[in-house]
Design a protein around this motif. Structure first.
Motif, short mmCIF file in Angstrom:
data_model
loop_
_atom_site.label_atom_id
_atom_site.label_comp_id
_atom_site.label_asym_id
_atom_site.label_seq_id
_atom_site.Cartn_x
_atom_site.Cartn_y
_atom_site.Cartn_z
N GLU A 28 17.17 39.48 76.96
CA GLU A 28 17.52 40.69 76.21
C GLU A 28 18.69 40.45 75.24
O GLU A 28 19.62 41.23 75.15
N LYS A 84 21.58 43.49 75.34
CA LYS A 84 21.18 44.89 75.51
C LYS A 84 22.03 45.57 76.58
O LYS A 84 22.17 45.05 77.69
N GLY A 85 22.63 46.71 76.23
CA GLY A 85 23.41 47.49 77.17
C GLY A 85 24.83 47.00 77.40
O GLY A 85 25.57 47.60 78.18
N ALA A 86 25.24 45.94 76.72
CA ALA A 86 26.58 45.38 76.94
C ALA A 86 27.65 46.20 76.21
O ALA A 86 27.36 46.96 75.29
N GLU A 87 28.89 46.00 76.63
CA GLU A 87 30.02 46.67 76.01
C GLU A 87 30.55 45.83 74.85
O GLU A 87 30.74 44.61 75.00
N ASP A 117 29.24 37.03 76.25
CA ASP A 117 29.34 38.39 76.78
C ASP A 117 29.90 38.28 78.19
O ASP A 117 29.25 37.71 79.08
N SER A 120 27.79 39.80 81.37
CA SER A 120 26.57 39.14 81.86
C SER A 120 26.70 37.62 81.96
O SER A 120 25.87 36.98 82.60
#
Length: 336
Positions: free
Chosen positions: A44, A187-190, A262, A265
């Motif tokens: 992702e 996807k969805g990370a800060e 990131d 993750s």
């Protein structure tokens, strides 16, 4: 394993769709042979800034801040002047600071040469011949051919760019990729979990016109964050941090490029460049638009006009008939 290399339509324009293993990519000839999108679907990861709501014409207007564009001529020329060994050219001013910026190659519609699968890899080839048919030729009558090869494999994307001087004049040679990475890219990370590591050397000091002053600035806490991999490349302003490129180390091996991580993750983008790229210009468009640009360049800002030796500025020329090729590699990495 998915393996695809085919020409498809994107909003009425021909693009090349590539797929290999967990990677997919879209090469946009209409956007100066831009890698318009690249993804690691398994993890992702969406590598580059893209906006599917924009028309091809809107993308062309701002081609340097989407995807993976190749710039010729790179960065700024002070007052639009380009001094070559056999001629001086006057480019139009298209920068609010009073310079000429970014050249024209990334805004041209290129041709598709081929799209094919070879030895388990998806390969796209594009090209552009700059000659009297180009509207800029009256200003800059130095014909050349630009050739691009994009090879998507299970190891990621390999990029190869070749310029050949087709004229009877010297061709100033400088190349930059205005690489627009997403921040965040997972996807969805800060956004604030994004970090970048860049092995940098001396920092070039810039004037108010964003032209090198020929002085160097000692690395401070801000700069050293690139070396420790602790720099957050979004949500604050990075306005043309300019450095010599140096070799670093990743996984106890030599590394020449930039690495984006990131923290949430542990996923990474690894961006390796060949050693012809001697400088990094790092910029993030005020940090509030969800992307940032670590830009490798073969020459420094305003290189043709600086009163410094070519070995310091990276300034180069191609003689009539001469070619030069640069390479890069972009891929994702996750802890096993």
């Amino acid at each position: 394993m998915s393996l695809v290399a085919e020409v498809v339509k994107y909003k009425g324009k021909d693009v090349i769709s590539l797929a290999c293993g967990r990677y997919t990519a879209t090469i946009a000839p209409f956007l100066g042979s831009n890698i318009m999108r690249m993804q690691d679907t398994e993890n992702e990861i969406d590598f580059f800034r893209n906006d599917e709501s924009l028309s091809p014409e809107e993308l062309q207007e701002s081609a340097e801040v989407y995807g993976f564009p190749t710039l010729y001529l790179p960065n700024r020329l002070s007052n639009g002047i380009l001094k070559c060994s056999d001629h001086t050219y006057q480019f139009p001013i298209n920068d609010p600071l009073g310079n000429s910026i970014h050249g024209f190659l990334h805004k041209r519609e290129h041709e598709i040469v081929s799209a094919e699968t070879v030895d388990g890899k998806a390969v796209a080839r594009t090209a552009y011949t700059y000659d009297e048919k180009d509207p800029f030729f009256e200003t800059y009558p130095v014909s050349f051919k630009a050739e691009f090869t994009f090879t998507l494999s299970e190891e990621g994307m390999d990029y190869e760019f070749t310029m050949t001087n087709l004229s009877d004049r010297q061709l100033p040679y400088g190349v930059c990729n205005h690489t627009a990475f997403n921040g965040p890219f997972v996807k969805g990370a800060e956004p604030l979990d994004t970090r970048i590591y860049v092995p940098i050397g001396d920092k070039w000091q810039l004037s108010a016109k964003c032209i090198p002053t020929l002085d160097f600035t000692e690395l401070d806490h801000h700069d050293k964050q690139y070396l420790t991999g602790s720099m957050i490349p979004v949500k604050h302003i990075i306005d043309n941090d300019v450095y010599y490129a140096e070799e670093g180390e990743v996984d106890d091996k030599p590394f020449y490029g930039a690495l984006v991580s990131d923290l949430g993750s542990g996923k990474q983008i690894r961006y390796e460049v060949c050693r012809d790229f001697k400088y990094w210009i790092i910029w993030n468009d005020r940090g509030d638009k969800g992307y940032f640009c670590p830009e490798p360049s073969t020459w420094i800002i305003d290189a043709p006009n600086l009163p410094l030796p070519a070995e310091e500025t990276g300034y180069a020329e191609l003689a009539p008939g001469e070619s030069k090729t640069v390479t890069e590699k972009i891929y994702s990495y996750t802890e096993s």
